[in-house]
Design a protein around this motif. Structure first.
Motif, PDB file in Angstrom:
ATOM      1  N   LEU A  33      62.539  -7.501  30.183  1.00 43.64           N
ATOM      2  CA  LEU A  33      63.775  -6.919  29.669  1.00 43.64           C
ATOM      3  C   LEU A  33      63.503  -6.044  28.458  1.00 43.64           C
ATOM      4  CD1 LEU A  33      66.183  -9.993  29.944  1.00 43.64           C
ATOM      5  CD2 LEU A  33      66.395  -7.839  31.205  1.00 43.64           C
ATOM      6  N   LYS A  34      62.629  -6.533  27.577  1.00 44.95           N
ATOM      7  CA  LYS A  34      62.324  -5.782  26.363  1.00 44.95           C
ATOM      8  C   LYS A  34      61.639  -4.461  26.695  1.00 44.95           C
ATOM      9  CE  LYS A  34      62.278  -5.575  21.851  1.00 44.95           C
ATOM     10  NZ  LYS A  34      63.525  -5.647  21.056  1.00 44.95           N
ATOM     11  N   LYS A  35      60.697  -4.481  27.617  1.00 43.40           N
ATOM     12  CA  LYS A  35      60.018  -3.247  28.006  1.00 43.40           C
ATOM     13  C   LYS A  35      60.997  -2.250  28.617  1.00 43.40           C
ATOM     14  CE  LYS A  35      55.527  -5.470  28.798  1.00 43.40           C
ATOM     15  NZ  LYS A  35      54.525  -5.862  29.817  1.00 43.40           N
ATOM     16  N   THR A  36      61.928  -2.746  29.426  1.00 43.16           N
ATOM     17  CA  THR A  36      62.947  -1.870  30.011  1.00 43.16           C
ATOM     18  C   THR A  36      63.789  -1.234  28.921  1.00 43.16           C
ATOM     19  OG1 THR A  36      63.044  -3.216  32.021  1.00 43.16           O
ATOM     20  CG2 THR A  36      64.921  -1.770  31.578  1.00 43.16           C
ATOM     21  N   SER A  37      64.201  -2.041  27.947  1.00 43.95           N
ATOM     22  CA  SER A  37      65.004  -1.529  26.840  1.00 43.95           C
ATOM     23  C   SER A  37      64.246  -0.479  26.036  1.00 43.95           C
ATOM     24  CB  SER A  37      65.421  -2.683  25.929  1.00 43.95           C
ATOM     25  OG  SER A  37      66.152  -2.222  24.816  1.00 43.95           O
ATOM     26  N   LEU A  38      62.955  -0.680  25.846  1.00 43.39           N
ATOM     27  CA  LEU A  38      62.152   0.282  25.096  1.00 43.39           C
ATOM     28  C   LEU A  38      62.000   1.595  25.853  1.00 43.39           C
ATOM     29  CD1 LEU A  38      59.533  -2.192  23.646  1.00 43.39           C
ATOM     30  CD2 LEU A  38      61.026  -0.705  22.292  1.00 43.39           C
ATOM     31  N   VAL A  39      61.846   1.534  27.161  1.00 45.20           N
ATOM     32  CA  VAL A  39      61.821   2.773  27.955  1.00 45.20           C
ATOM     33  C   VAL A  39      63.103   3.559  27.710  1.00 45.20           C
ATOM     34  CG1 VAL A  39      61.906   3.734  30.280  1.00 45.20           C
ATOM     35  CG2 VAL A  39      60.279   1.927  29.758  1.00 45.20           C
ATOM     36  N   LEU A  40      64.249   2.886  27.762  1.00 45.54           N
ATOM     37  CA  LEU A  40      65.528   3.548  27.539  1.00 45.54           C
ATOM     38  C   LEU A  40      65.601   4.159  26.138  1.00 45.54           C
ATOM     39  CD1 LEU A  40      67.970   0.902  29.123  1.00 45.54           C
ATOM     40  CD2 LEU A  40      66.863   2.853  30.228  1.00 45.54           C
ATOM     41  N   GLY A  41      64.997   3.480  25.171  1.00 44.04           N
ATOM     42  CA  GLY A  41      65.060   3.945  23.797  1.00 44.04           C
ATOM     43  C   GLY A  41      64.311   5.237  23.530  1.00 44.04           C
ATOM     44  N   PHE A  42      63.338   5.568  24.364  1.00 39.99           N
ATOM     45  CA  PHE A  42      62.530   6.774  24.144  1.00 39.99           C
ATOM     46  C   PHE A  42      62.930   7.945  25.049  1.00 39.99           C
ATOM     47  CE2 PHE A  42      59.718   3.641  22.171  1.00 39.99           C
ATOM     48  CZ  PHE A  42      59.241   4.336  21.069  1.00 39.99           C
ATOM     49  N   LEU A  43      63.945   7.775  25.880  1.00 34.90           N
ATOM     50  CA  LEU A  43      64.332   8.823  26.824  1.00 34.90           C
ATOM     51  C   LEU A  43      65.010  10.014  26.143  1.00 34.90           C
ATOM     52  CD1 LEU A  43      65.781   6.662  29.754  1.00 34.90           C
ATOM     53  CD2 LEU A  43      63.733   8.108  29.863  1.00 34.90           C
ATOM     54  N   GLY A  44      64.806  11.195  26.708  1.00 31.51           N
ATOM     55  CA  GLY A  44      65.494  12.394  26.249  1.00 31.51           C
ATOM     56  C   GLY A  44      64.806  13.082  25.090  1.00 31.51           C
ATOM     57  N   ASN A  45      65.618  13.742  24.270  1.00 26.45           N
ATOM     58  CA  ASN A  45      65.108  14.488  23.119  1.00 26.45           C
ATOM     59  C   ASN A  45      65.869  14.062  21.866  1.00 26.45           C
ATOM     60  OD1 ASN A  45      63.226  16.581  24.448  1.00 26.45           O
ATOM     61  ND2 ASN A  45      65.112  16.763  25.640  1.00 26.45           N
ATOM     62  N   PRO A  46      65.702  12.815  21.458  1.00 29.02           N
ATOM     63  CA  PRO A  46      66.465  12.310  20.312  1.00 29.02           C
ATOM     64  C   PRO A  46      65.983  12.882  18.987  1.00 29.02           C
ATOM     65  CG  PRO A  46      64.856  10.687  20.986  1.00 29.02           C
ATOM     66  CD  PRO A  46      64.804  11.789  22.010  1.00 29.02           C
TER      67      PRO A  46
END
Length: 216
Positions: A133-146
């Motif tokens: 779950l944590k790894k999935t959440s981290l993938v989401l956290g780095f998506l796009g151009n923040p």
């Protein structure tokens, strides 16, 4: 980079945290505090997930409430203890968040491989361990151009390889101009990161701490 003015968040008339004036420059910033101190409440407010009193502005032009869509496009958040609907898969979450964040297919694939979730990403998240779950959440956290990425307790439940991945991605994104807020109730094993400031959530507010022993 980030400005909080007359910020306050309460639950059922009980004050959790208030920050009269916080002007945070670009860089990597570490937010410390014991469990229950208000770190996650602060992060969720900055991420635009909770209503609050006061004002939060990014880069002097995107107000968290008045320009909610462009603001949230530029602010990413990875939760300390992520919870997702049990029937969804990591793949579905990544596609949905990736589309919202305007992330390319190549970036999605790169992050999936970086955190090693390809093997299980098409099974329901209800079957995942806390580490998955944590790894999935981290993938989401780095998506796009923040412009700003909020990582709440980013190393909890991670193995050594995933911890190194987080450190490597933070350094790479930071070199590209992305700022970070990292929260933790304990010391990070990220000694190579150029942390610009350290803050502690305590007594329902933020207090700055010295940078002693941290790389600059």
């Amino acid at each position: 980079m980030l400005s909080l003015t007359n910020f306050a968040k309460s639950y059922h008339n009980r004050l959790i945290i208030q920050v009269p004036d916080w002007q945070l420059p670009t860089g990597i910033h570490w937010i410390k505090g014991i469990n229950g101190s208000g770190k996650t409440t602060l992060f969720r407010s900055i991420a635009g997930m909770l209503p609050f009193d006061g004002q939060i502005v990014l880069n002097g032009q995107w107000d968290c409430e008045k320009q909610a869509v462009p603001y949230r496009l530029r602010v990413n958040y990875s939760e300390a203890e992520p919870t997702f609907p049990d029937f969804l898969t990591a793949w579905e979450l990544i596609q949905w968040v990736g589309a919202a964040k305007q992330a390319s297919a190549s970036q999605r694939g790169e992050l999936i491989d970086a955190f090693g979730i390809r093997e299980f990403m098409k099974t329901p998240v209800g079957t995942y361990s806390s580490g998955m779950l944590k790894k999935t959440s981290l993938v989401l956290g780095f998506l796009g151009n923040p412009v700003l990425i909020l990582l709440d307790e980013p190393l909890v439940t991670l193995d050594q390889q995933a911890t190194e991945t987080v450190s490597r991605l933070i350094r790479r994104y930071h070199e590209q101009g992305v700022s970070f807020l990292l929260s933790s109730h304990q010391d990070f094993n990220l000694s190579s990161l150029p942390v610009q400031s350290v803050w502690r959530v305590q007594d329902q507010t933020l207090m700055q701490e010295p940078l002693t022993g941290l790389p600059r």
